[in-house]
Design an enzyme around this catalytic site. Structure first.
Site, PDB file in Angstrom:
ATOM      1  CE  LYS A 128      -3.868  -2.552   2.088  1.00 54.73           C
ATOM      2  NZ  LYS A 128      -4.643  -2.893   3.266  1.00 54.73           N
ATOM      3  CD  GLN A 135      -3.091  -4.583   6.376  1.00 50.98           C
ATOM      4  OE1 GLN A 135      -3.059  -3.818   6.173  1.00 50.98           O
ATOM      5  NE2 GLN A 135      -4.032  -6.165   6.444  1.00 50.98           N
ATOM      6  CG  ASP A 154      -9.777  -0.787   5.135  1.00 54.10           C
ATOM      7  OD1 ASP A 154      -9.889  -0.783   3.882  1.00 54.10           O
ATOM      8  OD2 ASP A 154      -8.929  -1.292   6.345  1.00 54.10           O
TER       9      ASP A 154
END
Ligand code: NDP
Length: 282
Positions: free
Chosen positions: A52, A96, A119
Protein backbone atom coordinates in the site's frame (compact mmCIF):
# COMPACT_ATOMS: atom_id res chain seq x y z
CA UNK A 1 -12.49 -22.37 -22.02
CA UNK A 2 -12.89 -19.21 -19.96
CA UNK A 3 -11.39 -15.86 -20.73
CA UNK A 4 -9.24 -14.43 -17.94
CA UNK A 5 -10.57 -11.36 -16.17
CA UNK A 6 -7.24 -9.69 -15.55
CA UNK A 7 -7.44 -7.53 -12.43
CA UNK A 8 -3.76 -6.75 -12.52
CA UNK A 9 -3.96 -5.24 -15.98
CA UNK A 10 -7.18 -3.34 -15.31
CA UNK A 11 -5.89 -1.98 -11.99
CA UNK A 12 -2.70 -0.83 -13.79
CA UNK A 13 -4.82 1.10 -16.30
CA UNK A 14 -6.40 3.06 -13.43
CA UNK A 15 -3.07 4.24 -12.03
CA UNK A 16 -2.38 7.14 -14.40
CA UNK A 17 -5.81 8.82 -14.08
CA UNK A 18 -5.60 8.49 -10.29
CA UNK A 19 -2.07 9.94 -10.27
CA UNK A 20 -3.41 12.91 -12.24
CA UNK A 21 -6.20 13.49 -9.73
CA UNK A 22 -3.68 13.28 -6.90
CA UNK A 23 -1.40 15.77 -8.67
CA UNK A 24 -4.29 18.20 -9.19
CA UNK A 25 -5.07 18.06 -5.47
CA UNK A 26 -1.42 18.51 -4.56
CA UNK A 27 -1.29 21.59 -6.79
CA UNK A 28 -4.19 23.02 -4.76
CA UNK A 29 -2.25 22.39 -1.55
CA UNK A 30 -4.18 19.29 -0.57
CA UNK A 31 -1.94 16.30 -1.29
CA UNK A 32 -3.97 13.14 -0.57
CA UNK A 33 -2.62 11.35 2.50
CA UNK A 34 -3.10 7.81 3.78
CA UNK A 35 -2.14 6.57 7.26
CA UNK A 36 -1.83 2.84 7.80
CA UNK A 37 -1.68 1.45 11.32
CA UNK A 38 -0.23 -2.00 11.83
CA UNK A 39 -0.38 -3.67 15.23
CA UNK A 40 1.90 -6.64 15.88
CA UNK A 41 4.00 -8.63 13.45
CA UNK A 42 1.67 -10.64 11.22
CA UNK A 43 3.91 -11.39 8.20
CA UNK A 44 1.11 -11.16 5.60
CA UNK A 45 0.04 -7.79 7.03
CA UNK A 46 3.59 -6.53 6.70
CA UNK A 47 3.53 -7.35 2.97
CA UNK A 48 0.08 -5.78 2.46
CA UNK A 49 1.11 -2.58 4.24
CA UNK A 50 4.35 -2.35 2.28
CA UNK A 51 2.43 -2.74 -0.99
CA UNK A 52 0.00 0.00 0.00
CA UNK A 53 2.85 2.38 0.85
CA UNK A 54 4.52 1.61 -2.49
CA UNK A 55 1.33 2.32 -4.39
CA UNK A 56 0.89 5.63 -2.54
CA UNK A 57 4.38 6.61 -3.54
CA UNK A 58 3.77 5.58 -7.14
CA UNK A 59 0.61 7.69 -7.41
CA UNK A 60 2.06 10.70 -5.56
CA UNK A 61 0.10 10.30 -2.32
CA UNK A 62 1.52 11.18 1.06
CA UNK A 63 1.63 8.11 3.30
CA UNK A 64 2.65 7.23 6.81
CA UNK A 65 2.86 3.89 8.50
CA UNK A 66 2.47 3.48 12.23
CA UNK A 67 3.77 0.19 13.52
CA UNK A 68 2.64 -0.54 17.08
CA UNK A 69 3.68 -3.50 19.23
CA UNK A 70 1.33 -6.50 19.51
CA UNK A 71 0.57 -5.72 23.16
CA UNK A 72 -0.70 -2.19 22.38
CA UNK A 73 -3.79 -1.40 24.46
CA UNK A 74 -7.09 -0.30 22.95
CA UNK A 75 -6.68 3.05 24.71
CA UNK A 76 -3.29 3.65 23.11
CA UNK A 77 -4.53 2.60 19.66
CA UNK A 78 -7.53 4.92 20.01
CA UNK A 79 -5.21 7.80 20.92
CA UNK A 80 -3.33 7.28 17.67
CA UNK A 81 -6.55 7.07 15.65
CA UNK A 82 -7.88 10.24 17.32
CA UNK A 83 -4.68 12.04 16.47
CA UNK A 84 -4.92 10.97 12.82
CA UNK A 85 -8.61 11.94 12.74
CA UNK A 86 -7.43 15.49 13.54
CA UNK A 87 -4.40 15.48 11.22
CA UNK A 88 -5.19 17.58 8.14
CA UNK A 89 -2.47 15.90 6.08
CA UNK A 90 -4.32 12.61 6.39
CA UNK A 91 -7.49 11.89 4.38
CA UNK A 92 -7.63 8.13 4.84
CA UNK A 93 -6.93 5.96 7.88
CA UNK A 94 -6.63 2.22 7.63
CA UNK A 95 -6.02 -0.21 10.46
CA UNK A 96 -4.55 -3.36 8.94
CA UNK A 97 -6.47 -6.53 9.89
CA UNK A 98 -6.21 -8.94 11.56
CA UNK A 99 -5.59 -7.27 14.91
CA UNK A 100 -4.23 -9.13 17.93
CA UNK A 101 -7.13 -10.91 19.70
CA UNK A 102 -7.37 -8.46 22.65
CA UNK A 103 -8.34 -5.65 20.25
CA UNK A 104 -11.93 -5.39 19.02
CA UNK A 105 -11.81 -4.86 15.23
CA UNK A 106 -15.34 -3.53 15.14
CA UNK A 107 -14.69 -0.92 17.87
CA UNK A 108 -11.52 0.14 16.08
CA UNK A 109 -13.43 0.66 12.82
CA UNK A 110 -15.95 2.85 14.69
CA UNK A 111 -13.19 5.06 16.07
CA UNK A 112 -12.06 6.21 12.62
CA UNK A 113 -13.85 9.38 11.47
CA UNK A 114 -16.34 8.29 8.77
CA UNK A 115 -14.90 10.78 6.26
CA UNK A 116 -11.47 9.14 6.69
CA UNK A 117 -12.73 5.54 6.84
CA UNK A 118 -11.26 4.60 3.44
CA UNK A 119 -11.75 0.88 4.12
CA UNK A 120 -15.47 1.58 4.47
CA UNK A 121 -15.81 -0.80 7.43
CA UNK A 122 -17.39 1.62 9.94
CA UNK A 123 -21.15 1.58 10.63
CA UNK A 124 -21.63 4.94 8.99
CA UNK A 125 -20.26 3.92 5.59
CA UNK A 126 -21.69 0.39 5.76
CA UNK A 127 -25.06 1.87 6.77
CA UNK A 128 -24.98 4.20 3.77
CA UNK A 129 -24.30 1.23 1.51
CA UNK A 130 -27.25 -0.59 3.07
CA UNK A 131 -29.46 2.44 2.48
CA UNK A 132 -28.22 2.79 -1.11
CA UNK A 133 -26.57 6.15 -0.36
CA UNK A 134 -23.12 7.13 -1.52
CA UNK A 135 -20.61 6.73 1.27
CA UNK A 136 -17.13 5.23 1.07
CA UNK A 137 -17.40 1.72 -0.36
CA UNK A 138 -15.26 -1.14 1.01
CA UNK A 139 -12.33 -1.63 -1.36
CA UNK A 140 -12.69 -5.31 -2.32
CA UNK A 141 -16.43 -5.23 -3.18
CA UNK A 142 -15.94 -1.93 -5.03
CA UNK A 143 -13.01 -3.45 -6.94
CA UNK A 144 -15.07 -6.51 -7.87
CA UNK A 145 -17.86 -4.35 -9.24
CA UNK A 146 -15.47 -2.18 -11.23
CA UNK A 147 -13.79 -5.24 -12.68
CA UNK A 148 -17.15 -6.68 -13.75
CA UNK A 149 -18.12 -3.35 -15.30
CA UNK A 150 -14.79 -3.15 -17.14
CA UNK A 151 -15.60 -6.45 -18.84
CA UNK A 152 -19.16 -5.36 -19.64
CA UNK A 153 -20.70 -8.13 -17.51
CA UNK A 154 -24.49 -7.63 -17.36
CA UNK A 155 -25.77 -7.81 -13.78
CA UNK A 156 -29.35 -6.59 -13.95
CA UNK A 157 -31.76 -9.49 -13.56
CA UNK A 158 -28.92 -12.03 -13.35
CA UNK A 159 -28.51 -14.60 -10.61
CA UNK A 160 -25.51 -13.86 -8.44
CA UNK A 161 -24.31 -16.20 -5.71
CA UNK A 162 -21.87 -14.85 -3.13
CA UNK A 163 -20.16 -17.49 -1.00
CA UNK A 164 -19.05 -15.87 2.27
CA UNK A 165 -20.87 -13.35 4.46
CA UNK A 166 -18.10 -11.39 6.15
CA UNK A 167 -18.61 -7.71 6.83
CA UNK A 168 -15.60 -6.77 4.72
CA UNK A 169 -16.24 -8.85 1.60
CA UNK A 170 -19.32 -11.10 1.39
CA UNK A 171 -22.07 -8.86 2.77
CA UNK A 172 -21.05 -5.60 1.08
CA UNK A 173 -20.49 -7.45 -2.22
CA UNK A 174 -24.01 -8.88 -2.00
CA UNK A 175 -25.42 -5.40 -1.29
CA UNK A 176 -23.54 -3.86 -4.21
CA UNK A 177 -24.72 -6.58 -6.59
CA UNK A 178 -28.28 -6.08 -5.35
CA UNK A 179 -27.88 -2.36 -6.03
CA UNK A 180 -26.98 -3.35 -9.60
CA UNK A 181 -30.28 -5.28 -9.77
CA UNK A 182 -28.81 -8.76 -9.62
CA UNK A 183 -30.83 -11.42 -7.78
CA UNK A 184 -28.46 -12.31 -4.98
CA UNK A 185 -28.07 -15.44 -2.87
CA UNK A 186 -25.57 -15.40 0.00
CA UNK A 187 -24.08 -18.74 1.09
CA UNK A 188 -21.94 -19.45 4.15
CA UNK A 189 -20.58 -22.25 6.30
CA UNK A 190 -24.06 -23.42 7.35
CA UNK A 191 -25.48 -23.49 3.84
CA UNK A 192 -26.78 -26.92 2.96
CA UNK A 193 -25.97 -28.27 -0.50
CA UNK A 194 -23.72 -25.39 -1.52
CA UNK A 195 -23.34 -26.82 -5.00
CA UNK A 196 -27.10 -26.63 -5.67
CA UNK A 197 -26.90 -22.88 -5.10
CA UNK A 198 -23.70 -22.18 -6.98
CA UNK A 199 -24.88 -24.16 -10.01
CA UNK A 200 -27.66 -21.56 -10.42
CA UNK A 201 -25.23 -18.66 -10.57
CA UNK A 202 -24.69 -16.51 -13.65
CA UNK A 203 -22.14 -14.75 -11.44
CA UNK A 204 -20.33 -16.62 -8.70
CA UNK A 205 -18.23 -14.70 -6.15
CA UNK A 206 -16.27 -16.79 -3.68
CA UNK A 207 -14.92 -15.08 -0.54
CA UNK A 208 -14.37 -17.96 1.83
CA UNK A 209 -10.68 -18.61 2.47
CA UNK A 210 -10.65 -22.36 1.71
CA UNK A 211 -8.20 -23.40 -1.02
CA UNK A 212 -9.95 -24.77 -4.12
CA UNK A 213 -13.29 -25.30 -2.37
CA UNK A 214 -15.11 -24.51 -5.61
CA UNK A 215 -14.25 -26.75 -8.54
CA UNK A 216 -15.79 -27.00 -11.99
CA UNK A 217 -18.66 -29.15 -10.69
CA UNK A 218 -19.96 -26.09 -8.76
CA UNK A 219 -20.10 -23.87 -11.83
CA UNK A 220 -22.84 -23.35 -14.37
CA UNK A 221 -21.75 -23.45 -18.01
CA UNK A 222 -20.88 -19.89 -19.10
CA UNK A 223 -20.88 -18.34 -15.62
CA UNK A 224 -18.63 -15.46 -14.57
CA UNK A 225 -16.43 -16.49 -11.64
CA UNK A 226 -14.78 -14.05 -9.23
CA UNK A 227 -12.31 -15.65 -6.83
CA UNK A 228 -11.62 -13.41 -3.84
CA UNK A 229 -9.86 -16.08 -1.77
CA UNK A 230 -6.19 -15.73 -0.91
CA UNK A 231 -4.91 -18.92 0.67
CA UNK A 232 -1.27 -19.48 1.46
CA UNK A 233 -0.56 -23.19 1.04
CA UNK A 234 2.43 -25.49 0.56
CA UNK A 235 1.63 -25.27 -3.16
CA UNK A 236 1.84 -21.47 -3.02
CA UNK A 237 -0.93 -18.90 -3.20
CA UNK A 238 -4.28 -20.48 -4.09
CA UNK A 239 -7.75 -19.07 -4.52
CA UNK A 240 -11.04 -20.54 -3.32
CA UNK A 241 -11.62 -21.78 -6.85
CA UNK A 242 -9.91 -24.73 -8.51
CA UNK A 243 -8.84 -22.71 -11.51
CA UNK A 244 -8.27 -25.43 -14.14
CA UNK A 245 -11.61 -27.22 -13.75
CA UNK A 246 -13.55 -23.99 -13.20
CA UNK A 247 -12.08 -22.45 -16.35
CA UNK A 248 -13.52 -25.36 -18.36
CA UNK A 249 -17.04 -24.22 -17.39
CA UNK A 250 -16.84 -20.46 -16.86
CA UNK A 251 -16.97 -17.81 -19.57
CA UNK A 252 -14.86 -15.36 -17.56
CA UNK A 253 -12.73 -16.02 -14.47
CA UNK A 254 -10.34 -14.09 -12.22
CA UNK A 255 -6.97 -15.66 -11.50
CA UNK A 256 -5.28 -15.80 -8.07
CA UNK A 257 -2.99 -13.92 -7.85
CA UNK A 258 -3.69 -11.12 -10.32
CA UNK A 259 -7.47 -10.92 -10.06
CA UNK A 260 -9.26 -9.22 -7.19
CA UNK A 261 -6.14 -8.43 -5.10
CA UNK A 262 -4.75 -5.65 -7.33
CA UNK A 263 -8.25 -4.13 -7.56
CA UNK A 264 -8.51 -3.91 -3.77
CA UNK A 265 -5.37 -1.83 -3.44
CA UNK A 266 -6.17 0.51 -6.32
CA UNK A 267 -9.66 1.10 -4.85
CA UNK A 268 -7.99 2.04 -1.57
CA UNK A 269 -6.03 4.67 -3.48
CA UNK A 270 -9.21 5.88 -5.18
CA UNK A 271 -11.07 6.09 -1.87
CA UNK A 272 -8.23 8.13 -0.35
CA UNK A 273 -8.15 10.50 -3.33
CA UNK A 274 -11.95 10.88 -3.18
CA UNK A 275 -11.75 11.64 0.54
CA UNK A 276 -9.10 14.28 -0.20
CA UNK A 277 -11.25 15.76 -2.98
CA UNK A 278 -14.14 16.05 -0.54
CA UNK A 279 -11.85 17.76 1.98
CA UNK A 280 -10.43 20.12 -0.67
CA UNK A 281 -13.76 21.15 -2.17
CA UNK A 282 -15.82 21.29 1.03
P1 NDP B 1 -13.93 -14.52 6.76
O1 NDP B 1 -13.21 -15.66 7.39
O2 NDP B 1 -14.27 -13.32 7.57
O3 NDP B 1 -15.29 -15.07 6.13
C1 NDP B 1 -15.34 -16.29 5.43
C2 NDP B 1 -16.76 -16.59 5.05
O4 NDP B 1 -16.78 -17.84 4.38
C3 NDP B 1 -17.71 -16.71 6.25
O5 NDP B 1 -18.91 -16.06 5.97
C4 NDP B 1 -17.90 -18.22 6.39
O6 NDP B 1 -19.18 -18.59 6.87
C5 NDP B 1 -17.77 -18.69 4.96
N1 NDP B 1 -17.36 -20.07 4.87
C6 NDP B 1 -16.37 -20.71 5.57
N2 NDP B 1 -16.27 -21.99 5.21
C7 NDP B 1 -17.23 -22.20 4.27
C8 NDP B 1 -17.63 -23.31 3.51
N3 NDP B 1 -17.02 -24.51 3.65
N4 NDP B 1 -18.65 -23.18 2.66
C9 NDP B 1 -19.26 -21.99 2.50
N5 NDP B 1 -18.92 -20.88 3.18
C10 NDP B 1 -17.92 -20.98 4.05
O7 NDP B 1 -13.06 -14.13 5.50
P2 NDP B 1 -13.01 -12.77 4.61
O8 NDP B 1 -14.35 -12.45 4.06
O9 NDP B 1 -12.26 -11.73 5.34
O10 NDP B 1 -12.05 -13.28 3.44
C11 NDP B 1 -12.39 -14.37 2.62
C12 NDP B 1 -11.22 -14.70 1.71
O11 NDP B 1 -10.94 -13.59 0.88
C13 NDP B 1 -9.90 -14.99 2.45
O12 NDP B 1 -9.18 -15.94 1.72
C14 NDP B 1 -9.17 -13.66 2.40
O13 NDP B 1 -7.76 -13.81 2.49
C15 NDP B 1 -9.59 -13.18 1.04
N6 NDP B 1 -9.56 -11.72 0.88
C16 NDP B 1 -9.03 -11.27 -0.28
C17 NDP B 1 -9.00 -9.93 -0.55
C18 NDP B 1 -8.45 -9.48 -1.85
O14 NDP B 1 -8.15 -8.32 -2.01
N7 NDP B 1 -8.31 -10.37 -2.84
C19 NDP B 1 -9.49 -8.93 0.41
C20 NDP B 1 -10.10 -9.52 1.58
C21 NDP B 1 -10.12 -10.87 1.79
P3 NDP B 1 -19.71 -18.20 8.36
O15 NDP B 1 -20.10 -16.77 8.27
O16 NDP B 1 -20.85 -19.12 8.56
O17 NDP B 1 -18.56 -18.45 9.29
Amino acid sequence: MAEILDGKQFAASLREPLAQRAAALTARGCRPGLAVIRVGDDPASEIYVRNKARMCQRLGLFSIELHLPAETSEERLFEEIDRLNQDERIHGILVQLPLPPHLDESAVAERIAPRKDVDGFGSCNLGMLLKGQSGILPCTPKGILRLLQSAGVALSGKRAVVVGRSLIVGKPTALLLMRENATVTVCHSRTENLREHTLQADLLVSAVGRPELIDGSYIKEGAVVIDVGINRTERGLLGDVHFESAAQKASLITPVPGGVGPMTIIMLMENTIEAAELAAFK
